[in-house]
Design a protein around this motif. Structure first.
Motif, PDB file in Angstrom:
ATOM      1  N   ILE A 105       0.917  -1.179  -0.163  1.00 16.34           N
ATOM      2  CA  ILE A 105       0.093   0.236  -0.040  1.00 16.34           C
ATOM      3  C   ILE A 105       0.863   1.220   0.073  1.00 16.34           C
ATOM      4  O   ILE A 105       1.935   1.155   0.701  1.00 16.34           O
ATOM      5  CB  ILE A 105      -0.954  -0.233   1.338  1.00 16.34           C
ATOM      6  N   TRP A 106       0.419   2.133  -0.866  1.00 23.69           N
ATOM      7  CA  TRP A 106       1.151   3.589  -0.776  1.00 23.69           C
ATOM      8  C   TRP A 106       0.101   4.617  -0.219  1.00 23.69           C
ATOM      9  O   TRP A 106      -1.070   4.823  -0.819  1.00 23.69           O
ATOM     10  CB  TRP A 106       1.354   3.729  -2.246  1.00 23.69           C
ATOM     11  N   ILE A 107       0.764   5.317   0.632  1.00 20.15           N
ATOM     12  CA  ILE A 107       0.027   6.111   1.670  1.00 20.15           C
ATOM     13  C   ILE A 107       0.500   7.709   1.597  1.00 20.15           C
ATOM     14  O   ILE A 107       1.714   7.911   1.537  1.00 20.15           O
ATOM     15  CB  ILE A 107      -0.202   5.755   3.084  1.00 20.15           C
ATOM     16  N   THR A 108      -0.161   8.429   1.213  1.00 19.35           N
ATOM     17  CA  THR A 108       0.296  10.086   0.952  1.00 19.35           C
ATOM     18  C   THR A 108       1.115  10.631   2.612  1.00 19.35           C
ATOM     19  O   THR A 108       0.332  10.151   3.546  1.00 19.35           O
ATOM     20  CB  THR A 108      -0.516  11.079   0.752  1.00 19.35           C
ATOM     21  N   THR A 109       2.335  11.091   2.371  1.00 20.38           N
ATOM     22  CA  THR A 109       2.940  11.707   3.466  1.00 20.38           C
ATOM     23  C   THR A 109       1.994  13.060   4.023  1.00 20.38           C
ATOM     24  O   THR A 109       1.131  13.383   3.159  1.00 20.38           O
ATOM     25  CB  THR A 109       4.388  12.158   3.130  1.00 20.38           C
ATOM     26  N   GLY A 110       2.252  13.296   5.207  1.00 21.26           N
ATOM     27  CA  GLY A 110       1.775  14.513   5.668  1.00 21.26           C
ATOM     28  C   GLY A 110       0.624  14.212   6.525  1.00 21.26           C
ATOM     29  O   GLY A 110       0.183  13.128   7.063  1.00 21.26           O
ATOM     30  N   SER A 111      -0.209  15.341   6.586  1.00 17.61           N
ATOM     31  CA  SER A 111      -1.364  15.170   7.673  1.00 17.61           C
ATOM     32  C   SER A 111      -2.555  14.385   7.295  1.00 17.61           C
ATOM     33  O   SER A 111      -3.567  14.378   7.920  1.00 17.61           O
ATOM     34  CB  SER A 111      -1.662  16.593   8.263  1.00 17.61           C
ATOM     35  N   LYS A 112      -2.561  14.143   5.925  1.00 18.09           N
ATOM     36  CA  LYS A 112      -3.722  13.490   5.401  1.00 18.09           C
ATOM     37  C   LYS A 112      -3.364  12.111   4.846  1.00 18.09           C
ATOM     38  O   LYS A 112      -3.204  12.167   3.789  1.00 18.09           O
ATOM     39  CB  LYS A 112      -4.442  14.302   4.426  1.00 18.09           C
ATOM     40  N   PRO A 113      -3.345  11.219   5.757  1.00 14.63           N
ATOM     41  CA  PRO A 113      -2.638   9.697   5.233  1.00 14.63           C
ATOM     42  C   PRO A 113      -3.826   9.025   4.348  1.00 14.63           C
ATOM     43  O   PRO A 113      -4.335   8.211   4.999  1.00 14.63           O
ATOM     44  CB  PRO A 113      -2.321   9.163   6.598  1.00 14.63           C
ATOM     45  N   LEU A 114      -3.588   9.174   3.227  1.00 15.98           N
ATOM     46  CA  LEU A 114      -4.750   8.675   2.247  1.00 15.98           C
ATOM     47  C   LEU A 114      -4.145   7.352   1.411  1.00 15.98           C
ATOM     48  O   LEU A 114      -2.940   7.654   0.993  1.00 15.98           O
ATOM     49  CB  LEU A 114      -5.284   9.604   1.365  1.00 15.98           C
ATOM     50  N   PRO A 115      -4.958   6.366   1.292  1.00 18.47           N
ATOM     51  CA  PRO A 115      -4.187   5.265   0.704  1.00 18.47           C
ATOM     52  C   PRO A 115      -4.586   5.726  -0.901  1.00 18.47           C
ATOM     53  O   PRO A 115      -5.545   5.947  -1.419  1.00 18.47           O
ATOM     54  CB  PRO A 115      -5.098   3.836   0.926  1.00 18.47           C
ATOM     55  N   ARG A 116      -3.320   5.503  -1.900  1.00 18.33           N
ATOM     56  CA  ARG A 116      -3.259   5.974  -3.138  1.00 18.33           C
ATOM     57  C   ARG A 116      -3.037   4.817  -3.948  1.00 18.33           C
ATOM     58  O   ARG A 116      -3.255   4.978  -5.355  1.00 18.33           O
ATOM     59  CB  ARG A 116      -2.402   7.119  -3.401  1.00 18.33           C
ATOM     60  N   LYS A 117      -2.433   3.673  -3.582  1.00 19.91           N
ATOM     61  CA  LYS A 117      -2.111   2.386  -4.438  1.00 19.91           C
ATOM     62  C   LYS A 117      -2.247   1.245  -3.648  1.00 19.91           C
ATOM     63  O   LYS A 117      -1.751   1.376  -2.454  1.00 19.91           O
ATOM     64  CB  LYS A 117      -1.054   2.628  -5.286  1.00 19.91           C
ATOM     65  N   LEU A 118      -2.746   0.108  -4.250  1.00 21.02           N
ATOM     66  CA  LEU A 118      -2.863  -0.887  -3.470  1.00 21.02           C
ATOM     67  C   LEU A 118      -2.546  -2.163  -4.521  1.00 21.02           C
ATOM     68  O   LEU A 118      -3.049  -2.155  -5.480  1.00 21.02           O
ATOM     69  CB  LEU A 118      -4.505  -1.269  -2.878  1.00 21.02           C
ATOM     70  N   VAL A 119      -1.415  -3.169  -3.965  1.00 19.68           N
ATOM     71  CA  VAL A 119      -1.155  -4.206  -4.974  1.00 19.68           C
ATOM     72  C   VAL A 119      -1.498  -5.489  -4.149  1.00 19.68           C
ATOM     73  O   VAL A 119      -0.956  -5.628  -2.882  1.00 19.68           O
ATOM     74  CB  VAL A 119      -0.006  -4.082  -5.303  1.00 19.68           C
ATOM     75  N   ILE A 120      -2.150  -6.388  -4.432  1.00 17.08           N
ATOM     76  CA  ILE A 120      -2.656  -7.724  -3.856  1.00 17.08           C
ATOM     77  C   ILE A 120      -1.816  -8.816  -4.673  1.00 17.08           C
ATOM     78  O   ILE A 120      -2.325  -9.014  -5.858  1.00 17.08           O
ATOM     79  CB  ILE A 120      -3.911  -7.771  -3.420  1.00 17.08           C
ATOM     80  N   ILE A 121      -1.301  -9.841  -4.007  1.00 11.18           N
ATOM     81  CA  ILE A 121      -0.676 -10.977  -4.670  1.00 11.18           C
ATOM     82  C   ILE A 121      -1.334 -12.095  -4.140  1.00 11.18           C
ATOM     83  O   ILE A 121      -1.125 -12.351  -2.709  1.00 11.18           O
ATOM     84  CB  ILE A 121       0.881 -11.061  -4.980  1.00 11.18           C
ATOM     85  N   ASN A 122      -1.745 -13.081  -4.707  1.00 11.25           N
ATOM     86  CA  ASN A 122      -2.287 -14.213  -4.235  1.00 11.25           C
ATOM     87  C   ASN A 122      -1.283 -15.431  -4.253  1.00 11.25           C
ATOM     88  O   ASN A 122      -1.013 -15.973  -5.306  1.00 11.25           O
ATOM     89  CB  ASN A 122      -3.786 -14.610  -4.915  1.00 11.25           C
ATOM     90  N   ARG A 123      -0.944 -15.825  -3.075  1.00 10.90           N
ATOM     91  CA  ARG A 123       0.190 -16.651  -3.041  1.00 10.90           C
ATOM     92  C   ARG A 123      -0.381 -18.207  -3.045  1.00 10.90           C
ATOM     93  O   ARG A 123       0.348 -19.186  -3.216  1.00 10.90           O
ATOM     94  CB  ARG A 123       1.213 -16.393  -1.777  1.00 10.90           C
ATOM     95  N   ALA A 124      -1.583 -18.390  -2.781  1.00  8.87           N
ATOM     96  CA  ALA A 124      -2.245 -19.708  -2.828  1.00  8.87           C
ATOM     97  C   ALA A 124      -2.212 -20.112  -4.116  1.00  8.87           C
ATOM     98  O   ALA A 124      -2.410 -21.530  -4.422  1.00  8.87           O
ATOM     99  CB  ALA A 124      -3.532 -19.476  -2.180  1.00  8.87           C
ATOM    100  N   ASP A 125      -2.021 -19.359  -5.175  1.00  2.53           N
ATOM    101  CA  ASP A 125      -1.969 -19.852  -6.693  1.00  2.53           C
ATOM    102  C   ASP A 125      -0.385 -19.762  -7.253  1.00  2.53           C
ATOM    103  O   ASP A 125      -0.139 -18.681  -6.882  1.00  2.53           O
ATOM    104  CB  ASP A 125      -2.927 -18.853  -7.476  1.00  2.53           C
ATOM    105  N   ASP A 126      -0.091 -20.806  -7.573  1.00  2.00           N
ATOM    106  CA  ASP A 126       1.389 -20.836  -7.866  1.00  2.00           C
ATOM    107  C   ASP A 126       1.609 -19.773  -9.038  1.00  2.00           C
ATOM    108  O   ASP A 126       2.824 -19.178  -8.998  1.00  2.00           O
ATOM    109  CB  ASP A 126       1.597 -22.214  -8.568  1.00  2.00           C
ATOM    110  N   ALA A 127       0.770 -19.351  -9.961  1.00  2.00           N
ATOM    111  CA  ALA A 127       0.879 -18.184 -10.751  1.00  2.00           C
ATOM    112  C   ALA A 127       1.068 -16.879  -9.988  1.00  2.00           C
ATOM    113  O   ALA A 127       1.260 -15.787 -10.951  1.00  2.00           O
ATOM    114  CB  ALA A 127      -0.206 -18.335 -11.829  1.00  2.00           C
ATOM    115  N   ARG A 128       0.609 -16.835  -8.932  1.00  2.00           N
ATOM    116  CA  ARG A 128       0.871 -15.409  -8.263  1.00  2.00           C
ATOM    117  C   ARG A 128       0.034 -14.489  -8.958  1.00  2.00           C
ATOM    118  O   ARG A 128       0.832 -13.263  -9.278  1.00  2.00           O
ATOM    119  CB  ARG A 128       2.187 -15.030  -8.195  1.00  2.00           C
ATOM    120  N   PRO A 129      -1.241 -14.731  -9.295  1.00  2.00           N
ATOM    121  CA  PRO A 129      -2.032 -13.501  -9.917  1.00  2.00           C
ATOM    122  C   PRO A 129      -1.902 -12.135  -8.923  1.00  2.00           C
ATOM    123  O   PRO A 129      -2.099 -12.437  -7.675  1.00  2.00           O
ATOM    124  CB  PRO A 129      -3.301 -14.127 -10.066  1.00  2.00           C
TER     125      PRO A 129
END
Length: 257
Positions: free
Chosen positions: A195-219
């Motif tokens: 997760i990427w969160i803005t710096t400063g006084s307003k910590p908002l999530p700006r990007k989220l990456v999720i990888i499924n390790r239960a699948d060998d292909a790692r989607p």
């Protein structure tokens, strides 16, 4: 995702493919994965972000999602979808989710929650007088209906515990758009997520990456998140008015396990 809605068309429109996530911390130096499994600063960042998200009373948030489907021979196919969510706490929400394959819109005006499929002109309505956070939980638990970016309503609450996180690291800083963000990486069950969160006084999530390790292909899925904390939204956007020719159908509850 356990989607048991009005029509099978909704099955292809998952816009939040995540375990419960949470984030924001001190800017840190070099990322060292396994040695110190849980960086306290990374956990504190999630707490700070969650507290800030819970403090927001009125906002518009949109996301573009790129997800992967893995074929039987291991080839990966990418698909994209988008979502726009308007929120006025404590009890108003409108969420539109759409791709080339399907579209659905959820309305909540403080008295009723309505799920609408514009292409099929089907809609279902259920009575609900709680707050937005409660609606998110009820729709998913009772009906299998997931509101896009639902974690935004859970971070900073007991519904998003941090004790299940197995590793947490500070991975430095990056720009997401024009925003300087702190970058954090976590491992939780069968999922690795960042997760990427803005710096400063307003910590908002700006990007989220999720990888499924239960699948060998790692989607993986990648979500870019944009915010407007001062939207000019009017109350009537939260109210559903059936268009001509729309048909009301029953929203069935999930079977008890």
């Amino acid at each position: 995702m356990k989607v048991k809605l009005l029509a099978a068309a909704l099955l292809g429109l998952s816009l939040v493919a995540a375990p419960a996530v949470h984030a924001q911390t001190e800017p840190a130096a070099t990322a060292k994965p396994a040695e110190s499994a849980v960086n306290p600063g990374a956990i504190q960042a999630l707490k700070d972000m969650g507290a800030f998200l819970q403090s927001l009373k009125r906002f518009h948030v949109s996301t573009g999602l790129t997800g992967e489907v893995v074929l039987a021979d291991g080839q990966k196919l990418q698909h994209t979808a988008r979502a726009d969510v308007d929120v006025q706490r404590p009890n108003k929400l409108r969420a539109r989710m759409f791709s080339a394959r399907a579209e659905r819109v959820i309305f909540f005006d403080g008295q009723k929650a309505t799920l609408f499929l514009p292409q099929q002109k089907y809609y279902s309505t259920v009575d609900f007088t709680g707050n937005v956070d409660g609606l998110v939980s009820k729709l998913e638990e009772r009906y299998g209906v997931e509101i896009p970016l639902s974690d935004l309503f859970l971070w900073g609450t007991p519904a998003a515990p941090l004790d299940k996180i197995e590793s947490a690291m500070n991975a430095g800083q990056d720009f997401i758009g024009k925003d300087l963000c702190n970058h954090f990486a976590f491992r939780q069950g069968n999922f690795d997520w960042q997760i990427w969160i803005t710096t400063g006084s307003k910590p908002l999530p700006r990007k989220l990456v999720i990888i499924n390790r239960a699948d060998d292909a790692r989607p993986q899925s990648v979500s870019l998140i944009d915010w407007n904390l001062n939207p000019s939204t009017k109350d009537d956007v939260f109210r559903f008015v059936p268009p001509a020719g729309a048909k009301q159908v029953e929203l069935r509850a999930l079977e008890a396990k």
